[in-house]
Design a protein around this motif. Structure first.
Motif, PDB file in Angstrom:
ATOM      1  N   LEU A 160       0.635  -1.365  -0.140  1.00  0.00           N
ATOM      2  CA  LEU A 160      -0.244  -0.456  -0.090  1.00  0.00           C
ATOM      3  C   LEU A 160       1.177   1.119   0.211  1.00  0.00           C
ATOM      4  N   LEU A 161       2.016   1.028   0.678  1.00  0.00           N
ATOM      5  CA  LEU A 161       3.275   2.471  -0.021  1.00  0.00           C
ATOM      6  C   LEU A 161       2.884   3.148  -0.572  1.00  0.00           C
ATOM      7  N   GLU A 162       3.247   2.394  -1.845  1.00  0.00           N
ATOM      8  CA  GLU A 162       2.955   3.328  -3.095  1.00  0.00           C
ATOM      9  C   GLU A 162       2.179   4.100  -3.669  1.00  0.00           C
ATOM     10  N   ALA A 163       0.357   3.555  -3.477  1.00  0.00           N
ATOM     11  CA  ALA A 163      -0.850   4.394  -3.183  1.00  0.00           C
ATOM     12  C   ALA A 163      -0.255   5.359  -2.910  1.00  0.00           C
ATOM     13  N   TYR A 164       0.029   5.634  -1.377  1.00  0.00           N
ATOM     14  CA  TYR A 164       0.174   6.293  -0.421  1.00  0.00           C
ATOM     15  C   TYR A 164       1.107   7.280  -0.222  1.00  0.00           C
ATOM     16  N   VAL A 190       0.700  -1.895  13.753  1.00  0.00           N
ATOM     17  CA  VAL A 190       1.168  -1.914  12.029  1.00  0.00           C
ATOM     18  C   VAL A 190       1.488  -3.859  11.568  1.00  0.00           C
ATOM     19  N   GLY A 191       2.700  -3.973  11.848  1.00  0.00           N
ATOM     20  CA  GLY A 191       3.133  -5.814  11.911  1.00  0.00           C
ATOM     21  C   GLY A 191       4.628  -4.744  11.647  1.00  0.00           C
ATOM     22  N   ASP A 192       5.120  -5.991  11.210  1.00  0.00           N
ATOM     23  CA  ASP A 192       6.278  -5.391   9.982  1.00  0.00           C
ATOM     24  C   ASP A 192       6.446  -4.611   9.170  1.00  0.00           C
ATOM     25  N   VAL A 193       7.536  -3.202   8.780  1.00  0.00           N
ATOM     26  CA  VAL A 193       7.645  -2.770   7.477  1.00  0.00           C
ATOM     27  C   VAL A 193       9.134  -2.469   7.175  1.00  0.00           C
ATOM     28  N   GLU A 194       8.539  -2.550   5.365  1.00  0.00           N
ATOM     29  CA  GLU A 194      10.292  -2.055   5.540  1.00  0.00           C
ATOM     30  C   GLU A 194      10.707  -1.041   5.094  1.00  0.00           C
TER      31      GLU A 194
END
Length: 310
Positions: A160-164, A190-194
């Protein structure tokens, strides 16, 4: 925003050893979630006790705050992009789809209750459509949207990051992505993020001259007897740079039925900020309060091509 903050945004991601003045965005999340959230935001914004807020477009009380914002274009409101509905008996649904194939609905037909449940089923393309629909509905309702942030950090779920990031570019709006990633992700489930990808995203925002807040703080969630001490420490011990302070102010009346065990966190916060002490503490500590409208407008003024003479 001061020129110091503009200079800081152009630096590579990472700690900046030079001293910077301290400032804070006093931001009310969850506006539109219920009537008490709307009351609190409007009272505090008009009193100058807070500087910004953001609306949850899919929630039942969004029309009320949209009507108020359309009538008062000075209100500093962004969109609190919403992909989760966390409360036990008070829920909301997507506005762009009713299809379970979107991965945006749980077995009861509402948004998933938390980011972990969202991550298990979300279709990124559907989430991108939903987030865009929420911004479009806010604009169509007459809200002069000042920024974008994300409820429970859900826009940082995988895929979802790219859309954000693209939404920030498409609408030319500041987005919430703090330079100090740990200050944000350590307090959210949020859980694991890159982290590496997020670091690159911040570097890209800097390179494009787009606004980036430095760090994140949030409602401390303390017993009523500890409110003054907790908030005074929170607001006067901010690090150098620009801090996004996520508040959850709510007037009494309905929040007690929505989340009985923790309603006082929100009503205590409303009472405290309504009394004016937080702004006085910040002034005494030399900390400036800023809003997203100023940040957005200064960014757009810098990035807009000069008008031809004549």
């Amino acid at each position: 925003m001061t020129s110091s903050h503009a200079d800081a945004r152009r630096q590579p991601c990472g700690p900046d050893p030079s001293p910077k003045p301290r400032s804070a965005i006093l931001h009310v999340d969850d506006v539109g979630m219920c009537h008490g959230a709307n009351r609190a935001f409007l009272e505090l914004a008009r009193a100058g006790a807070i500087t910004s807020g953001s609306v949850m477009v899919p929630c039942p009380w969004f029309p009320e705050i949209a009507e108020a914002a359309a009538a008062d274009r000075g209100l500093d409101l962004g969109v609190h992009l919403t992909l989760t509905a966390e409360w036990p008996h008070y829920r909301w649904r997507p506005i762009s789809t009713s299809s379970p194939a979107s991965g945006l609905l749980d077995d009861d037909g509402y948004f998933p209750r938390n980011c972990a449940a969202l991550r298990r089923r979300v279709v990124p393309e559907a989430a991108a459509i939903e987030m865009r629909a929420q911004i479009d509905r806010a604009l169509a309702a007459g809200i002069d949207v000042t920024h974008i942030d994300t409820h429970m950090g859900a826009a940082f779920a995988p895929g979802l990051l790219e859309a954000y990031l693209q939404l920030g570019r498409d609408y030319d709006l500041p987005i919430l992505l703090p330079r100090d990633l740990d200050s944000y992700f350590s307090v959210l489930n949020v859980g694991d993020v890159e982290h590496a990808r997020l670091t690159v995203a911040i570097q890209d925002l800097d390179a494009a001259g787009r606004p980036v807040v430095d760090t994140f703080r949030m409602t401390p969630g303390v017993p009523s007897s500890e409110v003054d001490a907790a908030y005074r420490s929170l607001l006067t011990e901010l690090p150098p740079g620009l801090t996004y302070v996520a508040l959850h102010c709510n007037a009494p009346g309905d929040i007690e039925a929505i989340v009985p065990p923790r309603a006082h966190w929100r009503t205590d916060e409303h009472h405290l900020f309504g009394g004016g002490r937080p702004r006085r503490w910040m002034e005494e500590a030399g900390i400036a309060a800023v809003g997203f409208r100023t940040i957005r407008d200064r960014h757009r003024a810098r990035s807009s091509p000069p008008k031809p003479a004549g």
